[in-house]
Scaffold this motif. Structure first.
Motif, PDB file in Angstrom:
ATOM      1  N   SER A  97       0.823  -1.137   0.076  1.00 18.24           N
ATOM      2  CA  SER A  97      -0.105  -0.046   0.032  1.00 18.24           C
ATOM      3  C   SER A  97       0.997   1.145   0.327  1.00 18.24           C
ATOM      4  CB  SER A  97      -0.812   0.175   1.332  1.00 18.24           C
ATOM      5  OG  SER A  97      -0.134  -0.090   2.300  1.00 18.24           O
ATOM      6  N   ALA A  98       2.031   1.093   0.735  1.00 19.05           N
ATOM      7  CA  ALA A  98       2.888   2.445   0.921  1.00 19.05           C
ATOM      8  C   ALA A  98       3.572   2.396  -0.461  1.00 19.05           C
ATOM      9  CB  ALA A  98       3.865   2.223   1.986  1.00 19.05           C
ATOM     10  N   PHE A  99       3.923   1.260  -1.107  1.00 16.83           N
ATOM     11  CA  PHE A  99       4.574   1.320  -2.559  1.00 16.83           C
ATOM     12  C   PHE A  99       3.698   1.886  -3.372  1.00 16.83           C
ATOM     13  CE2 PHE A  99       5.574  -0.741  -6.457  1.00 16.83           C
ATOM     14  CZ  PHE A  99       6.727  -0.224  -6.710  1.00 16.83           C
ATOM     15  N   ARG A 100       2.348   1.581  -3.312  1.00 19.46           N
ATOM     16  CA  ARG A 100       1.343   2.082  -4.394  1.00 19.46           C
ATOM     17  C   ARG A 100       1.168   3.644  -4.432  1.00 19.46           C
ATOM     18  NH1 ARG A 100      -3.260  -2.568  -3.660  1.00 19.46           N
ATOM     19  NH2 ARG A 100      -2.656  -3.976  -5.141  1.00 19.46           N
ATOM     20  N   ASP A 101       1.449   4.291  -3.047  1.00 17.26           N
ATOM     21  CA  ASP A 101       1.132   5.508  -2.885  1.00 17.26           C
ATOM     22  C   ASP A 101       2.249   6.536  -3.040  1.00 17.26           C
ATOM     23  OD1 ASP A 101      -1.391   4.897  -2.119  1.00 17.26           O
ATOM     24  OD2 ASP A 101      -0.959   5.053   0.280  1.00 17.26           O
ATOM     25  N   LEU A 102       3.345   5.984  -3.505  1.00 16.60           N
ATOM     26  CA  LEU A 102       4.715   7.123  -3.821  1.00 16.60           C
ATOM     27  C   LEU A 102       4.256   7.727  -5.059  1.00 16.60           C
ATOM     28  CD1 LEU A 102       7.367   4.330  -3.561  1.00 16.60           C
ATOM     29  CD2 LEU A 102       6.801   6.096  -2.065  1.00 16.60           C
ATOM     30  N   PRO A 103       4.439   9.068  -5.147  1.00 13.52           N
ATOM     31  CA  PRO A 103       4.406   9.947  -6.067  1.00 13.52           C
ATOM     32  C   PRO A 103       5.376   9.487  -7.325  1.00 13.52           C
ATOM     33  CG  PRO A 103       5.871  11.103  -4.601  1.00 13.52           C
ATOM     34  CD  PRO A 103       5.196   9.745  -3.921  1.00 13.52           C
ATOM     35  N   ARG A 104       4.723   9.540  -8.690  1.00 10.25           N
ATOM     36  CA  ARG A 104       5.355   9.211  -9.946  1.00 10.25           C
ATOM     37  C   ARG A 104       5.389   9.859 -10.944  1.00 10.25           C
ATOM     38  NH1 ARG A 104       3.581   4.568  -7.041  1.00 10.25           N
ATOM     39  NH2 ARG A 104       4.704   2.841  -7.020  1.00 10.25           N
ATOM     40  N   PRO A 105       6.512  10.757 -11.107  1.00 12.21           N
ATOM     41  CA  PRO A 105       6.368  11.615 -12.270  1.00 12.21           C
ATOM     42  C   PRO A 105       6.532  11.172 -13.308  1.00 12.21           C
ATOM     43  CG  PRO A 105       8.731  11.355 -11.286  1.00 12.21           C
ATOM     44  CD  PRO A 105       7.859  10.794 -10.338  1.00 12.21           C
ATOM     45  N   ALA A 106       6.151  12.077 -14.454  1.00 12.79           N
ATOM     46  CA  ALA A 106       6.066  11.608 -15.926  1.00 12.79           C
ATOM     47  C   ALA A 106       7.151  11.512 -16.530  1.00 12.79           C
ATOM     48  CB  ALA A 106       5.176  12.588 -16.758  1.00 12.79           C
ATOM     49  N   PRO A 107       7.500  10.719 -17.389  1.00 12.62           N
ATOM     50  CA  PRO A 107       8.874  10.228 -17.988  1.00 12.62           C
ATOM     51  C   PRO A 107       9.391  11.821 -18.739  1.00 12.62           C
ATOM     52  CG  PRO A 107       7.533   9.231 -19.006  1.00 12.62           C
ATOM     53  CD  PRO A 107       6.605   9.764 -17.983  1.00 12.62           C
ATOM     54  N   SER A 108      10.631  11.942 -19.131  1.00 13.19           N
ATOM     55  CA  SER A 108      11.237  12.774 -20.109  1.00 13.19           C
ATOM     56  C   SER A 108      10.332  12.503 -21.660  1.00 13.19           C
ATOM     57  CB  SER A 108      12.453  12.944 -20.268  1.00 13.19           C
ATOM     58  OG  SER A 108      13.179  12.890 -19.330  1.00 13.19           O
ATOM     59  N   ILE A 109      10.573  11.420 -21.858  1.00 18.21           N
ATOM     60  CA  ILE A 109       9.945  10.751 -23.276  1.00 18.21           C
ATOM     61  C   ILE A 109       9.395   9.717 -23.047  1.00 18.21           C
ATOM     62  CG2 ILE A 109      10.703  10.156 -25.610  1.00 18.21           C
ATOM     63  CD1 ILE A 109      13.240  11.776 -24.979  1.00 18.21           C
ATOM     64  N   GLN A 110       8.224   9.400 -23.853  1.00 14.83           N
ATOM     65  CA  GLN A 110       7.499   8.113 -24.118  1.00 14.83           C
ATOM     66  C   GLN A 110       7.789   7.657 -25.509  1.00 14.83           C
ATOM     67  OE1 GLN A 110       3.795   6.891 -21.909  1.00 14.83           O
ATOM     68  NE2 GLN A 110       3.797   8.949 -21.127  1.00 14.83           N
ATOM     69  N   ILE A 111       8.155   6.331 -25.651  1.00 17.47           N
ATOM     70  CA  ILE A 111       8.324   5.610 -26.860  1.00 17.47           C
ATOM     71  C   ILE A 111       7.411   4.467 -27.058  1.00 17.47           C
ATOM     72  CG2 ILE A 111      10.017   4.166 -28.397  1.00 17.47           C
ATOM     73  CD1 ILE A 111      12.122   5.937 -27.099  1.00 17.47           C
ATOM     74  N   THR A 112       6.614   4.520 -28.066  1.00 17.16           N
ATOM     75  CA  THR A 112       5.777   3.292 -28.325  1.00 17.16           C
ATOM     76  C   THR A 112       6.406   2.383 -29.242  1.00 17.16           C
ATOM     77  OG1 THR A 112       3.890   4.949 -28.083  1.00 17.16           O
ATOM     78  CG2 THR A 112       3.502   2.936 -29.455  1.00 17.16           C
ATOM     79  N   TYR A 113       6.162   1.178 -28.979  1.00 21.69           N
ATOM     80  CA  TYR A 113       6.546   0.034 -30.208  1.00 21.69           C
ATOM     81  C   TYR A 113       5.842  -0.867 -30.311  1.00 21.69           C
ATOM     82  CZ  TYR A 113       7.179  -3.060 -25.901  1.00 21.69           C
ATOM     83  OH  TYR A 113       6.594  -3.801 -24.754  1.00 21.69           O
ATOM     84  N   GLY A 114       4.261  -0.572 -29.940  1.00 17.09           N
ATOM     85  CA  GLY A 114       3.406  -1.639 -30.473  1.00 17.09           C
ATOM     86  C   GLY A 114       2.035  -0.743 -30.275  1.00 17.09           C
TER      87      GLY A 114
END
Length: 292
Positions: A26-43
């Motif tokens: 539950s504590a792990f799930r609640d961590l803030p998660r910033p957006a990445p610099s870039i997202q690459i799509t491969y499918g």
């Protein structure tokens, strides 16, 4: 008297710290998660994307390839669950290539789709490295939990028979693979998967007679350095799992396996920046990627 009281307090705090409970899900799930610099799509699937976090500076940057866990199942988050580690690594000058993949119970996932996704996402690193100033001579694969299994498999699939559809070597040579509470000997662990991950995962991940193709312990890794990290208090993937894999590697030429058991750490401490265990993990990653 004051000195004695201070000593007692310091001792009490040290004991309290030593006896601190492991990080819960539950504590792990609640961590803030910033957006990445870039997202690459491969499918075409939403999970077939790569999160890229880039450090400041001109580069070329060393690279930590992250492979997320979550029981190989859509019941948990995908690559998003490790986004909080992006800034943790980039502030130390390390770029992050965090791959998503179709899970075992996802359309197109399981065997062979999950493994093909890992292969494709790693091949994209080789293709995209010049554009993002990434140093392919300084790469480490880091997989957590189910991602540890996939990281170990990715550096071992080159030993599959040539006619196997999953066969092939990486297009770059990682300096090491670090498994964080990951499964190397899938054959010995497979009986626990239904209890931990739910029914059907095993059958989709390793159907029929395919277990030998996807259990890293039956294959030979192409990297010399394999580091199996376990939390001593891990109730999900206990330290004996890492030990089983290292034992399976004995006698395989060119491989130097290493066991690291982290005291007072559970399964999620290994990927939680506020936990003392993370500093040890960060130290391992940095040591692997040091300039030579």
């Amino acid at each position: 008297m004051k000195r004695c009281a201070a000593l007692v307090l310091a001792t009490a705090l040290a004991i309290e710290s030593a006896l601190a409970d492991p990080v819960e899900l539950s504590a792990f799930r609640d961590l803030p998660r910033p957006a990445p610099s870039i997202q690459i799509t491969y499918g075409e699937a939403p999970s077939q994307k790569i999160d890229v976090f880039l450090p400041d500076g001109p580069g070329p940057h060393p690279v930590a390839v992250l492979i997320h866990g979550g029981c190989w199942s859509t019941a948990t988050a995908g690559r998003e669950q490790l986004r909080h580690l992006g800034p943790e690594l980039t502030r130390h000058g390390i770029a992050v290539w965090s791959i998503g993949y179709r899970r075992a119970n996802e359309a197109g996932g399981g065997y062979p789709g999950t493994y093909q996704d890992v292969r494709t996402a790693l091949d994209r690193l080789s293709a995209e490295a010049p554009a993002h100033r990434l140093d392919l001579s300084r790469v480490v694969l880091v997989g957590h939990s189910a991602g540890g299994h996939l990281a170990l498999w990715a550096v071992s699939r080159g030993s599959l028979p040539l006619e196997n559809p999953l066969q092939g070597r990486l297009r770059f040579e990682p300096r090491a693979v670090i498994s964080l509470g990951g499964v190397g000997d899938l054959a010995t662990f497979v009986r626990f998967v239904p209890v931990l991950c739910g029914p059907g995962i095993v059958e989709q991940l390793a159907p029929n007679d395919r277990l030998a193709e996807v259990s890293p312990a039956t294959l030979a890794p192409s990297v010399g350095s394999v580091i199996m990290v376990s939390g001593v208090l891990d109730r999900l993937v206990p330290p004996w799992v890492g030990h089983d894999y290292v034992r399976a590697l004995r006698g395989k030429p060119g491989v130097v396996p290493r066991l690291v058991n982290v005291p007072d750490a559970g399964h999620f401490d290994l990927v939680t920046p506020s936990a003392p265990a993370w500093q040890e993990i960060l130290g391992l990653v940095a040591a692997v990627l040091e300039k030579r």
